[in-house]
Write an enzyme that holds these catalytic residues in place. Structure first.
Site, PDB file in Angstrom:
ATOM      1  N   GLU A  87     -49.689  14.470 -45.688  1.00 31.83           N
ATOM      2  CA  GLU A  87     -49.223  14.884 -44.363  1.00 31.83           C
ATOM      3  C   GLU A  87     -47.968  14.108 -44.024  1.00 31.83           C
ATOM      4  OE1 GLU A  87     -53.432  15.522 -42.084  1.00 31.83           O
ATOM      5  OE2 GLU A  87     -53.031  13.321 -42.191  1.00 31.83           O
TER       6      GLU A  87
ATOM      7  N   PHE B 154     -49.827  21.105 -33.725  1.00 29.99           N
ATOM      8  CA  PHE B 154     -49.858  19.966 -34.498  1.00 29.99           C
ATOM      9  C   PHE B 154     -48.247  19.577 -34.561  1.00 29.99           C
ATOM     10  CE2 PHE B 154     -54.049  20.147 -36.846  1.00 29.99           C
ATOM     11  CZ  PHE B 154     -54.675  20.208 -35.829  1.00 29.99           C
ATOM     12  N   SER B 155     -48.414  18.491 -35.672  1.00 30.32           N
ATOM     13  CA  SER B 155     -47.132  17.715 -35.716  1.00 30.32           C
ATOM     14  C   SER B 155     -46.008  18.482 -35.996  1.00 30.32           C
ATOM     15  CB  SER B 155     -47.393  16.562 -36.734  1.00 30.32           C
ATOM     16  OG  SER B 155     -48.251  15.722 -35.920  1.00 30.32           O
TER      17      SER B 155
ATOM     18  N   ARG C 281     -48.595  22.049 -43.167  1.00 30.37           N
ATOM     19  CA  ARG C 281     -48.130  21.621 -41.664  1.00 30.37           C
ATOM     20  C   ARG C 281     -47.197  20.535 -41.710  1.00 30.37           C
ATOM     21  NH1 ARG C 281     -53.412  20.005 -42.616  1.00 30.37           N
ATOM     22  NH2 ARG C 281     -54.014  17.858 -43.186  1.00 30.37           N
ATOM     23  N   ASP C 282     -46.724  20.186 -40.492  1.00 29.42           N
ATOM     24  CA  ASP C 282     -45.995  18.975 -40.216  1.00 29.42           C
ATOM     25  C   ASP C 282     -44.493  19.147 -40.683  1.00 29.42           C
ATOM     26  OD1 ASP C 282     -48.281  17.986 -39.392  1.00 29.42           O
ATOM     27  OD2 ASP C 282     -48.741  16.789 -41.102  1.00 29.42           O
TER      28      ASP C 282
ATOM     29  N   ASN D   6     -52.213  10.707 -31.217  1.00 28.64           N
ATOM     30  CA  ASN D   6     -51.980  10.320 -32.692  1.00 28.64           C
ATOM     31  C   ASN D   6     -50.464  10.202 -33.020  1.00 28.64           C
ATOM     32  OD1 ASN D   6     -53.538  12.985 -32.666  1.00 28.64           O
ATOM     33  ND2 ASN D   6     -52.477  12.950 -34.689  1.00 28.64           N
ATOM     34  N   ASP D   7     -50.050  11.307 -34.153  1.00 23.56           N
ATOM     35  CA  ASP D   7     -48.862  11.118 -34.754  1.00 23.56           C
ATOM     36  C   ASP D   7     -47.646  10.945 -33.769  1.00 23.56           C
ATOM     37  OD1 ASP D   7     -50.581  11.803 -36.405  1.00 23.56           O
ATOM     38  OD2 ASP D   7     -49.736  13.723 -37.125  1.00 23.56           O
TER      39      ASP D   7
HETATM   40  C1  FRU Z   1     -51.744  13.451 -39.257  1.00 26.71           C
HETATM   41  C2  FRU Z   1     -52.273  14.808 -38.799  1.00 26.71           C
HETATM   42  C3  FRU Z   1     -51.047  15.679 -39.043  1.00 26.71           C
HETATM   43  C4  FRU Z   1     -51.527  16.941 -38.210  1.00 26.71           C
HETATM   44  C5  FRU Z   1     -51.782  16.187 -36.773  1.00 26.71           C
HETATM   45  C6  FRU Z   1     -52.902  16.874 -35.829  1.00 26.71           C
HETATM   46  O1  FRU Z   1     -52.203  12.184 -38.569  1.00 26.71           O
HETATM   47  O2  FRU Z   1     -53.537  15.035 -39.332  1.00 26.71           O
HETATM   48  O3  FRU Z   1     -51.295  16.295 -40.485  1.00 26.71           O
HETATM   49  O4  FRU Z   1     -50.404  17.633 -37.779  1.00 26.71           O
HETATM   50  O5  FRU Z   1     -52.467  14.911 -37.214  1.00 26.71           O
HETATM   51  O6  FRU Z   1     -53.228  16.142 -34.882  1.00 26.71           O
END
Ligand code: FRU
Length: 494
Positions: free
Chosen positions: A222, A100-101, A160-161, A40-41
């Site tokens: 996010e 996570f991100s 997060r992130d 994903n990200d």
């Molecule tokens: C966004 C998200 C982030 C998180 C990550 C987890 O797509 O939900 O907020 O860190 O993906 O995979």
């Protein structure tokens, strides 16, 4: 010597053994796709030691989201990526449920710093790892930001992130997303972007709630990014649970761009303008970096949580791609995006037509292909009745087509991928409100094996979508209701 944990070694070995089963033809040509498994990200998009680095949320073992690792790749030109061994696995007590991100930065001492969210149970904290562009060691004093670093009333479960950068004062800053706890009257559940400061990148202090969601833009925010651009400040984030506003925002997981001023004394971001970042179907979690020549470049997940059609995955061992890296600027109070100029280094076979006047169906010799950069400019014929509709169909044969149609009377551009290889009733269409400039609508269409990106009016708006159309469907045709005057320039790519 960096010690590689068993979990990371397992992931690296798995990548090494399985990437050979993914044929070159079954991947996008110049859009990033994961080494194996799910992504994903984009994470840690940065320039380090003479190369661009891209990390990515990764589950190497399957084409579904699961325990998050950081996959890793590097590139000299932002378009051709070399896979590097996975950089991080969820192998510490504070990140055992996922890395996570997060983001990355070159430190003055020559190390590459990663800042990411460690997930353990329902707690999310911010952590650091340091490395040399290949191997990364998690900081022994992780986490560097935990629940104690949050203002009262902010959620520890959605925190997060982190996006890190360095300012001219030599200090480090980061923004992270959180939300007010549900019990907070009036704003429970709504997202906020928190600003932190550090003298060295390791010890962090809370600065302010930089900006918050008043309920207009979804709920939790996010993947924030915050930067100066063309004398303004920009906040990008990906709100969850959006309600649409006319054609400006889509339902579900969206992206938001706020443009305004950063009040450094009050440590607040005051936005003046807001807009969606992308008006297509597959776009989420963008992240930016500064190239050595000063360009602000953005890359995003070319997918969206609400539109993950995995029906094409059965015989593929990967899922998820990134958008083309895009150069950002602000013009007339709006965010403009253009594909990175490096794309032009891969042009061949230019085919050009000027002032083609037509109505009904039209094909043009030499205008076809599935890896192309094609610019169209359409206008009304002088002294003629304005046309009602214009359409271009691409990735076309007698079974498939993707259609971009412009209903001139209501200024709507529609992207339709119903006939683009999906066997599922997922969302296949989007509308975007467009404005002609000097009597012209300009559409730059970039096709790769599994995607289309449409840059409207020199990047004033962009519509992005993945497609699964058979590569043999290469046809392009035009349609007009009423007379259209059209210019076309097409280059093959790679
Ligand atoms: C966004 C998200 C982030 C998180 C990550 C987890 O797509 O939900 O907020 O860190 O993906 O995979």
């Amino acid at each position: 010597m960096v010690v590689i944990s068993e979990k990371l070694l397992l992931a690296r070995n798995y990548e090494g053994e399985n990437k050979k089963f993914i044929g070159e033809e079954s991947r996008p040509k110049f859009h990033f796709s994961p080494c194996v498994g799910w992504t994903n990200d984009p994470n840690g998009f940065s320039y380090y030691n003479g190369e661009y680095h891209l990390f990515y949320q990764s589950n190497p073992y399957d084409t579904v989201w699961d325990s998050m690792h950081w996959g890793h790749a590097s590139s000299k030109n932002l378009l051709q990526w070399d896979y590097l061994p996975a950089a991080m696995a969820p192998d510490e007590p504070y990140d055992s449920d996922g890395c996570f991100s997060g983001s990355a930065l070159s430190l003055p001492g020559g190390k590459h710093l990663l800042m990411y969210t460690g997930v353990c149970g329902d707690l999310q904290t911010q952590c650091i790892a340091m490395g040399d562009g290949k191997d990364y060691e998690k900081y022994e004093r992780n986490p560097v930001l935990d629940g104690g670093s949050l203002p009262a009333g902010m959620s520890r479960n959605d925190f997060r992130d982190p996006k890190i950068w360095r300012e001219e004062d030599g200090c480090y800053y980061c923004v992270a997303g959180s939300r007010w706890e549900e019990k907070e009257a009036g704003r429970g559940g709504l997202g906020a972007i928190l600003l932190y400061k550090s003298p060295d990148g390791f010890s962090w202090n809370f600065e302010s709630v930089l900006v918050e969601n008043d309920g207009r833009f979804g709920k939790m925010w996010e993947c924030p990014d915050f930067f100066a651009l063309d004398k303004k400040h920009v906040l990008l984030c990906s709100p969850q649970d959006m309600l649409p506003e006319g054609l400006e925002y889509h339902n579900g997981n969206g992206t938001l761009c706020l443009i305004g001023e950063f009040d450094r004394d009050k440590k607040k971001f005051l936005f003046e303008k807001h807009q969606a970042v992308d008006y297509g179907i597959d776009f989420y979690a963008p992240q930016t970096m500064i190239a050595p020549d000063g360009r602000r470049i953005m890359i995003a997940w070319m997918q969206n949580w609400d539109t993950c059609d995995r029906s094409g995955c059965k015989d593929k061992k990967w899922f998820g791609q990134m958008t083309l890296p895009r150069e950002l600027s602000i013009r007339n109070g709006r965010l403009y995006q253009q594909p990175v100029s490096e794309l032009m280094d891969f042009y061949s076979n230019c085919v050009e037509y000027r002032d083609i006047v037509f109505s009904g169906e039209r094909e043009l010799a030499g205008i076809e292909g599935r890896m192309i950069d094609m610019e169209l400019s359409v206008r009304v014929k002088d002294n003629a009745e304005p046309f009602k509709e214009f359409a271009v169909r691409f990735a076309q044969d007698n079974r498939y087509r993707t259609v971009l149609s412009y209903r001139r009377y209501d200024s709507v551009l529609n992207l339709d991928r119903k006939f683009s290889g999906s066997r599922r009733a997922f969302l296949h269409q989007r509308d975007c409100l467009v404005t002609e400039k000097d009597g012209k609508l300009k559409l730059r269409i970039i096709l790769d094996r599994f995607s289309v990106e449409v840059f409207i009016n020199d990047g004033e708006q962009v519509m992005t979508a993945t497609i699964m159309t058979d590569s043999a469907a290469k046809g392009i045709s035009f349609f007009a209701e009423g007379e259209v005057v059209m210019d076309v320039t097409k280059y093959d790519l790679f």
